[in-house]
Design a protein around this motif. Sequence first.
Motif, PDB file in Angstrom:
ATOM      1  N   THR A   1       0.834  -1.211   0.000  1.00  0.00           N
ATOM      2  CA  THR A   1       0.000   0.000   0.000  1.00  0.00           C
ATOM      3  C   THR A   1       0.867   1.258   0.000  1.00  0.00           C
ATOM      4  OG1 THR A   1      -1.502  -1.301   1.373  1.00  0.00           O
ATOM      5  CG2 THR A   1      -2.031   1.016   1.087  1.00  0.00           C
ATOM      6  N   VAL A   2       1.904   1.271   0.809  1.00  0.00           N
ATOM      7  CA  VAL A   2       2.742   2.467   0.888  1.00  0.00           C
ATOM      8  C   VAL A   2       3.421   2.723  -0.457  1.00  0.00           C
ATOM      9  CG1 VAL A   2       4.791   3.485   1.985  1.00  0.00           C
ATOM     10  CG2 VAL A   2       3.084   2.325   3.379  1.00  0.00           C
ATOM     11  N   GLN A   3       3.832   1.652  -1.109  1.00  0.00           N
ATOM     12  CA  GLN A   3       4.472   1.815  -2.423  1.00  0.00           C
ATOM     13  C   GLN A   3       3.500   2.445  -3.434  1.00  0.00           C
ATOM     14  OE1 GLN A   3       6.013  -1.599  -4.883  1.00  0.00           O
ATOM     15  NE2 GLN A   3       7.576  -1.531  -3.272  1.00  0.00           N
ATOM     16  N   LEU A   4       2.254   1.988  -3.400  1.00  0.00           N
ATOM     17  CA  LEU A   4       1.239   2.536  -4.325  1.00  0.00           C
ATOM     18  C   LEU A   4       0.980   4.013  -4.014  1.00  0.00           C
ATOM     19  CD1 LEU A   4      -1.312  -0.438  -4.400  1.00  0.00           C
ATOM     20  CD2 LEU A   4       0.236   0.254  -6.250  1.00  0.00           C
ATOM     21  N   ILE A   5       0.886   4.344  -2.733  1.00  0.00           N
ATOM     22  CA  ILE A   5       0.636   5.744  -2.343  1.00  0.00           C
ATOM     23  C   ILE A   5       1.830   6.621  -2.749  1.00  0.00           C
ATOM     24  CG2 ILE A   5       0.352   7.301  -0.354  1.00  0.00           C
ATOM     25  CD1 ILE A   5      -1.183   5.012   1.063  1.00  0.00           C
ATOM     26  N   GLN A   6       3.011   6.108  -2.492  1.00  0.00           N
ATOM     27  CA  GLN A   6       4.225   6.875  -2.815  1.00  0.00           C
ATOM     28  C   GLN A   6       4.289   7.179  -4.311  1.00  0.00           C
ATOM     29  OE1 GLN A   6       7.962   4.797  -2.213  1.00  0.00           O
ATOM     30  NE2 GLN A   6       9.005   6.707  -1.677  1.00  0.00           N
ATOM     31  N   LYS A   7       4.000   6.162  -5.124  1.00  0.00           N
ATOM     32  CA  LYS A   7       4.025   6.338  -6.584  1.00  0.00           C
ATOM     33  C   LYS A   7       3.035   7.418  -7.001  1.00  0.00           C
ATOM     34  CE  LYS A   7       3.324   3.079 -10.024  1.00  0.00           C
ATOM     35  NZ  LYS A   7       2.963   1.708 -10.306  1.00  0.00           N
TER      36      LYS A   7
ATOM     37  N   ASN B   1       0.881   0.183   9.514  1.00  0.00           N
ATOM     38  CA  ASN B   1       0.721   1.030   8.316  1.00  0.00           C
ATOM     39  C   ASN B   1       1.329   2.413   8.559  1.00  0.00           C
ATOM     40  OD1 ASN B   1      -2.616   0.397   6.849  1.00  0.00           O
ATOM     41  ND2 ASN B   1      -0.715  -0.720   6.640  1.00  0.00           N
ATOM     42  N   ARG B   2       0.980   2.983   9.698  1.00  0.00           N
ATOM     43  CA  ARG B   2       1.423   4.353  10.007  1.00  0.00           C
ATOM     44  C   ARG B   2       2.941   4.452  10.034  1.00  0.00           C
ATOM     45  NH1 ARG B   2       3.510   6.743  14.124  1.00  0.00           N
ATOM     46  NH2 ARG B   2       3.181   5.126  15.690  1.00  0.00           N
ATOM     47  N   LYS B   3       3.560   3.474  10.718  1.00  0.00           N
ATOM     48  CA  LYS B   3       5.020   3.511  10.843  1.00  0.00           C
ATOM     49  C   LYS B   3       5.678   3.297   9.480  1.00  0.00           C
ATOM     50  CE  LYS B   3       4.924   2.020  15.643  1.00  0.00           C
ATOM     51  NZ  LYS B   3       4.832   0.848  16.485  1.00  0.00           N
TER      52      LYS B   3
ATOM     53  N   THR C   1       8.901   5.340   5.125  1.00  0.00           N
ATOM     54  CA  THR C   1       9.168   5.367   3.689  1.00  0.00           C
ATOM     55  C   THR C   1       9.087   6.779   3.124  1.00  0.00           C
ATOM     56  OG1 THR C   1       8.189   3.180   3.524  1.00  0.00           O
ATOM     57  CG2 THR C   1       8.444   4.375   1.457  1.00  0.00           C
ATOM     58  N   ILE C   2       8.042   7.505   3.493  1.00  0.00           N
ATOM     59  CA  ILE C   2       7.833   8.850   2.928  1.00  0.00           C
ATOM     60  C   ILE C   2       8.682   9.872   3.698  1.00  0.00           C
ATOM     61  CG2 ILE C   2       6.075  10.582   2.272  1.00  0.00           C
ATOM     62  CD1 ILE C   2       5.632   7.894   0.856  1.00  0.00           C
ATOM     63  N   GLY C   3       9.020   9.538   4.920  1.00  0.00           N
ATOM     64  CA  GLY C   3       9.912  10.406   5.711  1.00  0.00           C
ATOM     65  C   GLY C   3       9.210  11.607   6.297  1.00  0.00           C
ATOM     66  N   THR C   4       7.910  11.525   6.425  1.00  0.00           N
ATOM     67  CA  THR C   4       7.195  12.649   7.028  1.00  0.00           C
ATOM     68  C   THR C   4       5.911  12.169   7.711  1.00  0.00           C
ATOM     69  OG1 THR C   4       6.336  14.864   6.601  1.00  0.00           O
ATOM     70  CG2 THR C   4       5.874  13.220   4.922  1.00  0.00           C
ATOM     71  N   GLU C   5       5.398  13.026   8.572  1.00  0.00           N
ATOM     72  CA  GLU C   5       4.115  12.757   9.224  1.00  0.00           C
ATOM     73  C   GLU C   5       3.036  13.565   8.511  1.00  0.00           C
ATOM     74  OE1 GLU C   5       3.586  13.355  13.312  1.00  0.00           O
ATOM     75  OE2 GLU C   5       5.219  12.034  13.912  1.00  0.00           O
ATOM     76  N   PRO C   6       1.756  13.187   8.701  1.00  0.00           N
ATOM     77  CA  PRO C   6       0.702  14.035   8.131  1.00  0.00           C
ATOM     78  C   PRO C   6       0.651  15.367   8.858  1.00  0.00           C
ATOM     79  CG  PRO C   6      -0.246  12.414   9.593  1.00  0.00           C
ATOM     80  CD  PRO C   6       1.208  12.070   9.481  1.00  0.00           C
ATOM     81  N   ASP C   7       0.148  16.386   8.162  1.00  0.00           N
ATOM     82  CA  ASP C   7      -0.029  17.691   8.791  1.00  0.00           C
ATOM     83  C   ASP C   7      -1.355  17.748   9.539  1.00  0.00           C
ATOM     84  OD1 ASP C   7       2.283  19.380   7.535  1.00  0.00           O
ATOM     85  OD2 ASP C   7       1.472  18.134   5.942  1.00  0.00           O
ATOM     86  N   VAL C   8      -2.349  17.080   8.968  1.00  0.00           N
ATOM     87  CA  VAL C   8      -3.705  17.097   9.519  1.00  0.00           C
ATOM     88  C   VAL C   8      -4.259  15.678   9.442  1.00  0.00           C
ATOM     89  CG1 VAL C   8      -6.054  17.992   9.151  1.00  0.00           C
ATOM     90  CG2 VAL C   8      -4.093  19.475   8.709  1.00  0.00           C
ATOM     91  N   VAL C   9      -5.049  15.294  10.432  1.00  0.00           N
ATOM     92  CA  VAL C   9      -5.731  13.990  10.382  1.00  0.00           C
ATOM     93  C   VAL C   9      -7.218  14.228  10.649  1.00  0.00           C
ATOM     94  CG1 VAL C   9      -5.893  11.663  11.360  1.00  0.00           C
ATOM     95  CG2 VAL C   9      -3.658  12.790  11.200  1.00  0.00           C
ATOM     96  N   LEU C  10      -8.045  13.829   9.689  1.00  0.00           N
ATOM     97  CA  LEU C  10      -9.497  13.915   9.880  1.00  0.00           C
ATOM     98  C   LEU C  10     -10.010  12.559  10.301  1.00  0.00           C
ATOM     99  CD1 LEU C  10     -10.680  15.788   6.625  1.00  0.00           C
ATOM    100  CD2 LEU C  10      -9.889  16.780   8.790  1.00  0.00           C
ATOM    101  N   PHE C  11     -10.936  12.551  11.219  1.00  0.00           N
ATOM    102  CA  PHE C  11     -11.562  11.294  11.628  1.00  0.00           C
ATOM    103  C   PHE C  11     -13.079  11.470  11.588  1.00  0.00           C
ATOM    104  CE2 PHE C  11     -13.147   8.948  15.582  1.00  0.00           C
ATOM    105  CZ  PHE C  11     -13.518   7.828  14.839  1.00  0.00           C
ATOM    106  N   PHE C  12     -13.714  10.757  10.669  1.00  0.00           N
ATOM    107  CA  PHE C  12     -15.172  10.810  10.554  1.00  0.00           C
ATOM    108  C   PHE C  12     -15.774   9.770  11.491  1.00  0.00           C
ATOM    109  CE2 PHE C  12     -13.734  12.879   6.718  1.00  0.00           C
ATOM    110  CZ  PHE C  12     -14.514  14.015   6.764  1.00  0.00           C
ATOM    111  N   ASP C  13     -16.406  10.275  12.529  1.00  0.00           N
ATOM    112  CA  ASP C  13     -16.928   9.435  13.600  1.00  0.00           C
ATOM    113  C   ASP C  13     -18.400   9.138  13.334  1.00  0.00           C
ATOM    114  OD1 ASP C  13     -16.886   8.071  15.979  1.00  0.00           O
ATOM    115  OD2 ASP C  13     -17.338   9.829  17.197  1.00  0.00           O
TER     116      ASP C  13
END
Length: 231
Positions: free
Chosen positions: A111-117, A138-140, A145-157
């Motif tokens: 999955t990470v490879q597909l997202i990175q591409k 997944n998160r780790k 791989t991408i070398g960064t964290e997200p800036d924002v995380v949305l959670f639809f509850d």
Amino acid sequence: MWRRVASVSHLFSHSKSTKFNQGGSTFKIWETITSESEIPTPSKGSPFITFVLGGPGSGKGTQCAKIVEAFGFTHISAGDLLRREIASGSAYGSVILSTIREGKIVPSQVTVQLIQKEMESSDNYKFLIDGFPRSEENRKAFEQTIGTEPDVVLFFDCPEQEMVKRVLNRNQGRVDDNIDTIKKRLEIFDELNWPVINYYSQRGKLHKINAVGTVDEIFEKVRPIFAPLSK
Ligand SMILES: Nc1ncnc2c1ncn2[C@@H]1O[C@H](COP(=O)(O)OP(=O)(O)OP(=O)(O)O)[C@@H](O)[C@H]1O
Ligand SMILES: O=c1ccn([C@@H]2O[C@H](COP(=O)(O)O)[C@@H](O)[C@H]2O)c(=O)[nH]1
Ligand SMILES: [Mg+2]
């Protein structure tokens, strides 16, 4: 074990923890507390990443389409990338298909490879990554791989009953839109996604949005989060 907290926040949040005892074991609970922090200022030199989390049928894809339209993000749905991989007849296709049928999680590496591409082939720098990460693993893998964290995380509850109703009415021919797979997806979500949600809550990045209401009503809770961004 992790507990859902009913408070709704469309602003940045910080967290506090309390402990409780169940069945002889002590569990830590993270509660989301609303505060009024601004989102980070995006810069064209580095990606501005938003993770979009929520259970199956909580409305992630629907809200992503609205965010794209209003704020010019590129929408990367991890599930869509995996379904595209199956349709392309790739070597991983049959494993991905059986994993999705069982409501389980595809190995992070794939999955990470597909997202990175997808990120690398985009001219945009603002990304909505929908339905990922689904587990701490997944998160780790993403962050490594991408070398960064997200800036924002949305959670639809969204309540489970509402999610089940939406998925069963979706009618898009998805192999996982049936009651047996939905039950498994909900179990996996409860087991593996809550730690990710709580992790980002503790990092002050989580925006929890009550996903009950019309599509437009929900988007009006999302809009203020990105209002500081220009399209
Ligand atoms: N607020 C809403 N009220 C009623 N139906 C909705 C709402 N938002 C989305 N839906 C419908 O519910 C179904 C699921 O929505 P959507 O595909 O956006 O969810 P999702 O979180 O991306 O699900 P999944 O994780 O399974 O991909 C769709 O048929 C969509 O049209
Ligand atoms: O990061 C991911 C995203 C998705 N999956 C698998 O795909 C299905 C469908 O995902 P949606 O986000 O609902 O479109 C999901 O149940 C998983 O089986 C994944 O493994 N990893
Ligand atoms: Mg979706």
